[in-house]
Scaffold this active site. Structure first.
Site, mmCIF file in Angstrom:
data_model
loop_
_atom_site.group_PDB
_atom_site.id
_atom_site.type_symbol
_atom_site.label_atom_id
_atom_site.label_comp_id
_atom_site.label_asym_id
_atom_site.label_seq_id
_atom_site.Cartn_x
_atom_site.Cartn_y
_atom_site.Cartn_z
ATOM 1 N N ASP A 87 39.601 36.419 41.423
ATOM 2 C CA ASP A 87 40.714 36.844 39.704
ATOM 3 C C ASP A 87 41.972 36.016 40.175
ATOM 4 O OD1 ASP A 87 39.314 39.479 39.294
ATOM 5 O OD2 ASP A 87 38.350 39.384 41.178
ATOM 6 N N HIS A 130 47.240 39.693 47.261
ATOM 7 C CA HIS A 130 45.559 39.746 48.363
ATOM 8 C C HIS A 130 44.968 38.189 48.719
ATOM 9 C CE1 HIS A 130 44.791 43.300 46.518
ATOM 10 N NE2 HIS A 130 45.676 43.007 45.111
ATOM 11 N N ASP A 167 51.436 49.335 46.292
ATOM 12 C CA ASP A 167 50.356 49.029 45.546
ATOM 13 C C ASP A 167 49.309 49.721 44.840
ATOM 14 O OD1 ASP A 167 50.377 45.849 43.626
ATOM 15 O OD2 ASP A 167 48.525 46.928 43.935
ATOM 16 N N HIS A 169 46.334 48.340 44.654
ATOM 17 C CA HIS A 169 45.069 47.444 45.147
ATOM 18 C C HIS A 169 45.197 47.566 46.819
ATOM 19 C CE1 HIS A 169 45.345 46.082 41.349
ATOM 20 N NE2 HIS A 169 43.745 46.727 40.683
ATOM 21 N N ASP A 260 51.419 49.602 40.001
ATOM 22 C CA ASP A 260 49.940 49.830 38.952
ATOM 23 C C ASP A 260 49.386 50.996 39.159
ATOM 24 O OD1 ASP A 260 49.351 48.477 42.051
ATOM 25 O OD2 ASP A 260 48.544 47.050 40.763
ATOM 26 N N TYR A 300 50.770 46.808 35.732
ATOM 27 C CA TYR A 300 50.711 46.258 34.095
ATOM 28 C C TYR A 300 50.612 47.056 33.209
ATOM 29 C CZ TYR A 300 48.803 43.506 37.750
ATOM 30 O OH TYR A 300 48.779 43.099 39.560
HETATM 31 N N1 Q9C Z 1 36.901 42.139 37.529
HETATM 32 C C1 Q9C Z 1 47.997 42.751 41.402
HETATM 33 O O1 Q9C Z 1 47.649 44.001 41.318
HETATM 34 N N2 Q9C Z 1 41.275 42.775 39.078
HETATM 35 N N3 Q9C Z 1 46.655 42.418 42.012
HETATM 36 C C2 Q9C Z 1 39.890 42.745 38.722
HETATM 37 C C3 Q9C Z 1 37.677 43.301 37.825
HETATM 38 C C4 Q9C Z 1 42.439 42.249 39.771
HETATM 39 C C5 Q9C Z 1 44.683 42.624 40.902
HETATM 40 C C6 Q9C Z 1 39.253 43.536 37.515
HETATM 41 C C7 Q9C Z 1 43.372 43.089 40.722
HETATM 42 C C8 Q9C Z 1 44.488 42.345 41.003
HETATM 43 C C9 Q9C Z 1 48.125 42.088 42.852
HETATM 44 ZN ZN ZN Z 2 47.676 45.985 42.180
#
Ligand code: Q9C
Ligand code: ZN
Length: 566
Positions: A87, A130, A167, A169, A260, A300
Site C-alpha cells: 500500500d 508505517h 492516527d 492506523h 483519519d 483523507y
Molecule cells: N488495501 C496512513 O494513514 N490502506 N496510511 C489499505 C487496503 C492503507 C494509511 C487499504 C492505508 C494507509 C498514514
Molecule cells: Zn492513518
C-alpha cells in the site's frame, strides 16, 4: 509554528488505488488555517531536506539507496518497485518530498528545542508512521516522527521522548523502531477489529507492550469496532495515556497527528468530531514543559481533515478549547480495550498497579461477532456522513485578570482589577451567583503527595469534569493545602480544557507567593514538569478507587472496565 511544505506529487493518475492520499489534503488544510486567521498567528518555519545521516537514524543504507534511485526510474520500473511493498505508491518526485517531510519534522524539533517557538505542527506528505527500517508501507516512505525522535535524542541529549499516535492506523513502523528502547514511549490507538483491519498485524494488539528493556514502553489500544466517539477517545486519554505519560515524564512530546480518526474518514470510519482534537492537544500541552511537535500523518476526508487541523493548531496557539460535545460515556467495546490495555501494563506502571486483572476476551469476541452478523454489515459511506462545522472559537482579548489585595504586585501579562473598592458590583454579584450554583469538588486530604494528587486529577476529576461539562470552573485553593506549585499549575492548566477555559481561581489571604505561578498557568504557560513520579501511596489509591467505583454508575467516563466487571 507551522511548516507547510506543499508537496507536489500526485500518485492518483498512475495509481488509481492511491486516490485518497492526494495533494489537496495539504492545500485544503493550509487554506483553512489562512481562512480562520490561524496561519498569520504562526511562525512559519522553513523546511529543509533531511540528510542521509538523518534518514539513517531509522532506515537502512540499502533501503535509502534503493529509494534514491526512484526519481530516475521509468514509470514501468517504479510500478515494479512499488510492488515489493504494501500500500505505497512511488512517484518520481516522492523521494524529494519524503526528504522534505522528514526535514520539516526536524526543523520543527529544532525550533521547539531551541525555544524559538513553544510548539508546532508540520503539515507534510508523504506521511511516515508505517514506514520501516527497510520498507515503505501504507503511503509512507521515511518515518518522519521516528527520525525526529532519534534526532531529538541525539542532538539535544533528551532522555525521554513520548510519541502519541492518534492516527487511526497502527504506526507499526514506529513500534518496530522503538520496541526495545525505554527512552521512547510509543502510544498508538488504532482501528483493529480483532486483526481484520489493515495492516492486520498480530503485534498491533494490546499485548505488544515492548521488548526487553523496552517492556512497558509500547502501548497499543486496539479499536475492535468502528464508530468510536469523543467519549471513547477521552476515556483512553484519562485512564491510560495521561497517567502513564505523567509517570514517564517526557522531555519532548511528538504527535503522529493523523486525522483519519475523525468522523467522515473513509479509512477510519470513526465518529469523533474534529473538535476532539482541541482536547487531545490541550491534554498533552502540559507535558514536557509544553514542548510538543505534531506531524501530520493520515486524514483523507477533505472536509473533516482541515477542521481537525485547525482545531489542533488553534489549541497549540493557546486559544481555549470548545465545550466538548456529546460525551455519553465510552462504548462497551472501547471499555473492553481499555481494560485489556490497563491490565497488560499494570506491571510496568505504578499508576496502573491497581487496574483489574485481565478478563477473558474470548466471550466478548463471540458476542461481537454475533452482533456484527445481526447488523448484516450495512455499509454506510463515511464520505456521506454529515456533522456540524465546529463552532468558531474565540481568542479572548484578555486571557487572565486578577483581583489582588493591596500590596500584591500584578504579574506580567495579567490585567489587574483594583481591590474591593473598585470592584464592579455586577461582577461581584455574578461571582456570588456562580459560587452558589457550581459544584465544588474537594480533593481528598491525603493527596498532598504529587503522584496521588495527579492520579486523582487524571482518573477522577478530569473525566468527571468532561462529563459534567460545566460553564465555569471554580478552583479554590485552601491555605496550607500542601500542594506544591508545579502540581497546582498542572491542575490549573488541565482544567482549562473545560468550560471553554472559563476558570475562576479563589485564593486566600496569605497565599501571596502563589499568585505568580497561578497567573502563569491561567495565562496558558505550560506547567513545569513534575519529574518522574514514584508510586502513589496505597491508602490514597484505595480512597480514589473506592470513590471512582462509587461514582461510575452515574458518571460513565469514570468507567475503566466493561460489564464483565473487575
Ligand atoms: N488495501 C496512513 O494513514 N490502506 N496510511 C489499505 C487496503 C492503507 C494509511 C487499504 C492505508 C494507509 C498514514
Ligand atoms: Zn492513518
Amino acid at each position: 509554528s507551522l511548516s507547510p511544505s506543499t508537496l507536489k506529487f500526485s500518485n492518483s493518475l498512475s495509481y488509481p488505488a492511491c486516490k485518497i492520499e492526494v495533494p489537496e489534503r495539504l492545500t485544503v488544510s493550509h487554506e483553512a488555517l489562512i481562512k480562520n486567521g490561524l496561519a498569520d498567528r504562526c511562525v512559519s518555519v522553513p523546511v529543509r531536506e533531511a540528510t542521509d545521516a538523518d534518514i539513517l537514524l531509522v532506515h537502512s543504507e540499502e533501503y535509502l539507496e534503493a529509494v534514491k534511485k526512484t526519481p530516475y526510474m521509468t514509470l514501468e520500473d517504479l510500478k515494479e518497485f512499488t510492488l515489493q511493498y504494501g500500500d505505497v505508491y512511488f512517484h518520481p518526485n516522492i523521494y524529494h518530498c519524503a526528504k522534505l517531510a522528514a526535514g520539516a519534522a526536524l526543523q520543527l524539533v529544532d525550533s521547539v528545542m531551541t525555544g524559538k517557538v513553544r510548539n508546532g505542527m508540520a503539515l507534510v506528505r508523504p506521511p511516515g508512521h508505517h514506514s520501516m527500517s527497510s520498507a515503505a508501507n501504507g503511503f509512507c516512505v521515511f518515518n518522519n516522527v521516528a527520525i525526529a525522535a532519534q534526532y531529538a535524542k541525539q542532538k539535544y541529549g533528551l532522555k525521554r521522548v513520548l510519541i502519541v499516535d492518534w492516527d487511526v492506523h497502527h504506526g507499526q513502523g514506529v513500534q518496530y523502531c522503538f520496541e526495545d528502547d525505554p527512552s521512547v514511549l510509543y502510544f498508538s490507538w488504532h482501528r483493529y477489529e480483532h486483526q481484520k483491519f489493515w495492516p492486520q498485524l498480530r503485534e498491533s494488539d494490546y499485548d505488544s507492550v515492548g521488548k526487553e528493556k523496552g517492556a512497558g514502553f509500547n502501548i497499543n489500544v486496539p479499536w475492535n469496532k468502528v464508530g468510536m466517539k469523543n467519549s471513547d477517545y477521552l476515556s483512553v486519554f484519562c485512564h491510560v495515556l495521561l497517567p502513564v505519560a505523567y509517570e514517564f515524564c517526557p522531555d519532548l512530546v511528538l504527535v503522529c497527528a493523523g486525522f483519519d480518526s475523525a468522523i467522515g474518514d473513509p479509512e477510519g470510519e470513526m465518529c469523533a468530531s474534529p473538535d476532539i482534537f482541541a482536547h487531545l492537544t490541550h491534554l498533552l500541552m502540559n507535558l514536557a514543559g509544553g514542548k510538543l511537535c505534531a506531524v501530520l500523518e493520515g486524514g483523507y476526508n477533505l472536509t473533516s481533515l482541515p477542521q481537525s487541523v485547525c482545531q489542533t493548531v488553534q489549541t497549540l496557539l493557546g486559544d481555549p478549547a470548545p465545550r466538548p460535545a456529546n460525551l455519553d460515556g465510552p462504548c462497551e467495546s472501547a471499555l473492553e480495550s481499555l481494560h485489556c490495555v490497563r491490565s497488560a501494563h499494570r506491571q510496568y506502571w505504578s499508576c496502573l498497579k491497581h487496574a483489574g486483572i485481565a478478563i477473558s476476551t474470548k466471550r466478548v469476541k463471540l458476542a461481537e461477532e454475533e452482533e456484527r452478523l445481526e447488523k448484516g454489515d450495512e455499509e454506510k459511506s463515511q464520505e456521506e456522513q454529515v456533522w456540524p462545522e465546529p463552532p468558531k472559537r474565540v481568542t479572548p482579548p484578555i486571557r487572565a485578570a486578577l483581583v489582588l489585595p493591596n500590596g500584591v504586585a500584578c504579574p506580567d501579562g495579567c490585567e489587574s482589577f483594583g481591590a474591593s473598592e473598585d470592584a464592579d458590583p455586577v461582577i461581584v454579584n455574578k461571582l456570588r451567583y456562580v459560587a452558589a450554583a457550581s459544584c465544588l469538588f474537594v480533593l481528598p486530604q491525603g493527596c498532598s503527595d504529587a503522584s496521588g494528587f495527579l492520579q486523582a486529577v487524571l482518573g477522577l476529576l478530569l473525566p468527571l469534569g468532561y462529563e459534567y461539562d460545566p460553564s465555569l470552573v471554580l478552583l479554590v485553593r485552601m491555605p496550607d493545602s500542601g500542594v506544591c506549585d508545579s502540581v497546582w499549575q498542572q491542575l490549573t492548566g488541565l482544567l482549562q480544557g473545560l468550560a471553554q477555559g472559563h476558570t475562576l481561581v479563589l485564593m486566600q489571604e496569605g497565599e501571596k507567593e502563589r499568585v505568580a505561578p497561578t497567573a502563569s498557568a491561567l495565562l496558558g504557560d505550560a506547567a513545569p514538569s513534575l519529574g518522574q513520579l514514584h508510586s502513589p501511596l496505597p491508602e490514597d489509591v484505595e480512597v480514589l478507587e473506592r470513590l471512582r467505583h462509587r461514582l461510575q454508575g452515574d458518571w460513565k467516563l469514570l468507567q475503566t472496565t466493561g460489564e464483565t466487571g473487575e
